[in-house]
Design an enzyme around this catalytic site. Structure first.
Site, short mmCIF file in Angstrom:
data_model
loop_
_atom_site.label_atom_id
_atom_site.label_comp_id
_atom_site.label_asym_id
_atom_site.label_seq_id
_atom_site.Cartn_x
_atom_site.Cartn_y
_atom_site.Cartn_z
N GLU A 1 18.86 -44.13 35.01
CA GLU A 1 17.63 -44.85 35.34
C GLU A 1 17.42 -45.88 34.22
O GLU A 1 17.44 -45.51 33.04
CB GLU A 1 16.45 -43.87 35.39
CG GLU A 1 15.20 -44.54 35.88
CD GLU A 1 13.99 -43.61 35.96
OE1 GLU A 1 14.14 -42.40 35.80
OE2 GLU A 1 12.88 -44.16 36.19
N ARG B 1 23.68 -29.33 30.17
CA ARG B 1 23.40 -30.50 29.33
C ARG B 1 24.11 -30.39 28.01
O ARG B 1 24.36 -29.30 27.50
CB ARG B 1 21.89 -30.59 29.05
CG ARG B 1 21.08 -31.13 30.17
CD ARG B 1 19.62 -31.20 29.74
NE ARG B 1 19.25 -32.54 29.30
CZ ARG B 1 18.93 -33.52 30.13
NH1 ARG B 1 18.94 -33.32 31.42
NH2 ARG B 1 18.60 -34.70 29.68
N LYS C 1 14.77 -39.19 26.26
CA LYS C 1 14.39 -40.59 26.12
C LYS C 1 12.94 -40.73 25.66
O LYS C 1 12.62 -41.60 24.87
CB LYS C 1 14.57 -41.31 27.47
CG LYS C 1 15.92 -41.95 27.63
CD LYS C 1 16.02 -42.73 28.93
CE LYS C 1 16.68 -41.93 30.01
NZ LYS C 1 16.80 -42.56 31.29
P1 ATP Z 1 16.36 -38.14 29.55
O1 ATP Z 1 16.03 -36.71 29.72
O2 ATP Z 1 16.81 -38.49 28.18
O3 ATP Z 1 15.29 -39.06 30.06
P2 ATP Z 1 17.66 -38.47 32.02
O4 ATP Z 1 18.49 -37.38 32.56
O5 ATP Z 1 16.33 -38.61 32.59
O6 ATP Z 1 17.65 -38.38 30.45
P3 ATP Z 1 19.02 -40.56 33.38
O7 ATP Z 1 19.06 -42.00 33.09
O8 ATP Z 1 18.36 -40.11 34.62
O9 ATP Z 1 18.37 -39.87 32.13
O10 ATP Z 1 20.47 -39.92 33.26
C1 ATP Z 1 21.64 -40.47 33.80
C2 ATP Z 1 22.66 -39.37 33.93
O11 ATP Z 1 22.95 -38.81 32.65
C3 ATP Z 1 22.16 -38.24 34.81
O12 ATP Z 1 23.18 -37.90 35.71
C4 ATP Z 1 21.86 -37.14 33.83
O13 ATP Z 1 22.03 -35.88 34.42
C5 ATP Z 1 22.87 -37.40 32.72
N1 ATP Z 1 22.43 -36.85 31.44
C6 ATP Z 1 21.29 -37.15 30.80
N2 ATP Z 1 21.17 -36.43 29.66
C7 ATP Z 1 22.28 -35.65 29.60
C8 ATP Z 1 22.75 -34.66 28.67
N3 ATP Z 1 22.04 -34.34 27.58
N4 ATP Z 1 23.94 -34.06 28.91
C9 ATP Z 1 24.65 -34.39 30.00
N5 ATP Z 1 24.27 -35.30 30.91
C10 ATP Z 1 23.09 -35.92 30.73
MG MG Z 2 16.27 -38.88 34.74
#
Ligand code: ATP
Ligand code: MG
Length: 598
Positions: free
Chosen positions: A65, A300, A310
């Site tokens: 995102e 994760r 984030k």
């Molecule tokens: P945050 O929790 O930091 O906001 P998010 O998952 O909301 O991260 P996205 O931009 O939606 O951020 O993530 C893009 C991709 O990265 C998604 O498929 C998500 O599952 C993966 N991802 C995010 N954080 C991790 C992590 N710590 N380990 C593995 N994959 C991750």
């Molecule tokens: Mg997300």
């Protein structure tokens, strides 16, 4: 660094710690992804049916995102999705999941593309770009919503948010049907079109799936599909005032792009039944092509001593606990790049950790290990004095005939790569040495300078310490020593005297003053936000220290982002933003070996 999976045995090892590989191999063997058509661009069932057999054996995607900067956790997801596509003859899409108008910005889109490329991945395969934006699918999503309404599978709910929450029930109580649940499709359709046409206020009503308010899985209790939100979208502007919910949009994005294996983190496990429900309903209606994508969840990835949310990273930036998203202490990829971390090391670490069904915490020292392995081979050597103390050679004129004479010295650019040649510098009557290399009263076992002791100046002569100078307050201001004749490194006399200590130095006459930023971990606790703790309470006050160091003259004009090993100190990089000709700035990347906790 060789690719971790370039060797067949390494491949076996990787397979065993990555359950997703087993799933993909099973699916390929069973021919599950064979016979799929792909029209070359995303689209609905009719679009793909008119296309060619998909040349990709599998399709994966990295779906960020664009609402912030990527962090080390995202590197895991990037390397996983692009890596599996590479290894199994597939294609990985870079898809911006930009269905939420409020927090998304072009700045983040650009930064995300830059960092995926920095990690070494390419979304152009065979001359075709696989860069997609979910917001380009809004028309299809709207059509899918109308189809569900027509089938009696969705309805417009006008309960207040509080009523909806109360009627959803909880883990022990089933939900209660909304009074609007029994409305007929025609009426729902009219209402939904009014929503789209801006006839209702934000939040006045939502579109929900009609599934099962008593489902043990709360995500199946008529989840929201569309909401009214008057907000300008970075791609579609003011065209829409209703936006799809993530849980509705994401499966559709995967299906339109003909993703075969949709990989996400564990918290989405409970969403999988809805993912399958939705795609099957739309495929039954002929809107989406089969075979449909499947969602698989993995744990994760986290590093010790950092936070990888984030929202929390944004708080660190907004409240100025760090100097921006690319502060070298940040676990963002822009921060890590600025710190001097190499994409090869980040990839090697991430790929070595495998994929499991539990969230993994990796110690930061593992990353340091991969960095050293990568940088040792790549980084030119140089001498630098980080905490300078002056050394005066009292018999210099006697030995060299004049205080103005400079004695040429040299050292290899890289000890194991002679083809890289030598660095030139010179020896003079005054040198900078490290403050810690002199002790007026030595502790037991100390081998460096103290009165009466002989020590070698690396690449130079053996000297004998004779004493020191102090200021009125008793602080040591200079160390005094005399040169032992005929002991220069590389000359026949060099081995005539055996000494135990060797110290590094830089000539005062040619030293380059530089700002050197010494970084340590940002938090004092391994899991800064564990158990809901306020992570700001465990910020490490000593995470950044700035010193004025003296560098050898070979570093007079190096390009920003060049990495070095400062002998004995560790790895350093010319800061990619602040380093300039005439005003050098270096960041410490990591030490020479793990000095964690010492
Ligand atoms: P945050 O929790 O930091 O906001 P998010 O998952 O909301 O991260 P996205 O931009 O939606 O951020 O993530 C893009 C991709 O990265 C998604 O498929 C998500 O599952 C993966 N991802 C995010 N954080 C991790 C992590 N710590 N380990 C593995 N994959 C991750
Ligand atoms: Mg997300």
């Amino acid at each position: 660094m060789s690719a971790p999976n370039s060797h067949p045995d390494a491949n076996e090892a990787l397979k065993s710690n990555n359950f997703l590989r087993a799933i993909i191999e099973r699916d390929l063997e069973a021919g599950l992804t064979q016979g799929r058509k792909f029209a070359g661009t995303p689209g609905d069932a009719a679009h793909h049916e008119a296309g060619q057999l998909d040349p990709a054996r599998i399709r994966t995607r990295f779906p960020p995102e664009p609402n912030g900067y990527l962090h080390i956790g995202h590197a895991k997801s990037i390397c996983l999705n692009f890596g599996l596509a590479r290894d199994y003859g597939g294609i990985c899409h870079l898809r911006f999941d930009d269905t939420n108008p409020e927090k998304e910005e072009q700045e983040y889109v650009d930064a995300i593309k830059e960092m995926v490329a920095w990690l070494g991945w390419d979304w152009d395969t065979g001359g075709t770009s696989h860069l997609f934006f979910a917001s380009n699918y809004f028309d299809f999503m709207y059509r899918a919503a109308e189809y569900l309404i027509e089938q009696g599978l969705a309805y417009v709910d006008e309960q207040t948010p509080e009523e909806m929450r109360a009627n959803r029930g909880d883990f022990t109580t089933p939900g209660k049907d909304s009074p609007f649940r029994a409305r007929m499709p025609a009426e729902n359709l009219a209402r939904f079109r009014e929503m789209r046409d801006g006839k209702h206020a934000d939040g006045a009503m939502i579109l929900r799936a009609r599934i099962d308010m008593a489902s043990p899985n709360i995500n199946m209790r008529d989840p929201a599909l569309y909401r009214i939100r008057r907000a300008t979208h970075h791609n579609t502007g003011d065209q829409w005032c209703i936006y799809p919910m993530y849980t509705f949009a994401h499966p559709i994005e995967d299906a339109l792009e003909r993703i075969t294996h949709s990989l996400c983190t564990l918290e989405f496990e409970d969403q999988r039944p809805f993912y399958d429900w939705l795609l099957n309903a739309l495929a039954d209606g002929g809107l989406l092509a089969r075979p449909l994508p499947h969602q698989y969840e993995f744990g994760r990835f986290n590093l010790s001593y950092v936070v990888t949310s984030k929202r929390k990273l944004k708080q660190l930036v907004d409240e100025k606990h760090v100097n921006g998203w690319d502060d070298p202490r940040m676990p963002t990829l822009v921060g890590m790049r600025r710190r001097g971390y190499t994409p090869e090391a980040v990839r090697a670490m991430v790929e070595s950790t495998g994929v499991t069904k539990t969230n993994a915490w990796l110690d930061y020292s593992v990353l340091d290990g991969y960095l050293r392995a990568d940088l040792d081979a790549k980084a030119a050597r140089a001498c630098a004095v980080l905490e300078p103390l002056k050394l005066k050679l009292t018999n210099y004129a006697e030995i060299f005939g004049s205080l103005d004479h400079l004695d040429a010295c040299s050292a290899p650019v890289h000890p194991h790569q002679p083809e890289l040649g030598a660095r030139a510098f010179s020896f003079g009557p005054e040198l900078w040495i490290e403050r810690e290399d002199f002790m007026e009263v030595p502790v037991k076992g100390y081998q460096r300078l103290f009165p009466g002791n002989k020590t070698r100046l690396k690449y130079g002569h053996v000297i004998e310490c004779t004493g020191c100078e102090k200021d009125e307050a008793g602080n040591i201001t200079a160390v005094l020593a005399s040169i032992v004749p005929d002991t220069k490194s590389g000359t026949p006399g060099a081995d005539a005297i055996k000494v135990k200590g060797v110290i590094t130095w830089v000539g005062v006459h040619e030293a380059i003053a530089a700002e050197v930023r010494l970084y340590d971990r940002l938090f004092t606790e391994e899991q800064p936000d564990a158990g809901g703790r306020d992570f700001l309470e465990v910020l490490n006050p000593g995470s950044k220290k700035i010193v004025t160091a003296y560098l050898e003259p070979s570093l007079a004009s190096v390009a920003a982002d060049t990495k070095f090993q400062f002998e004995r100190h560790g790895y350093f990089v010319a800061d990619r933003i602040d380093h300039q000709a005439g005003k050098p700035v270096f960041n410490k990347i990591t030490g020479l070996r793990d000095s964690f906790g010492k």
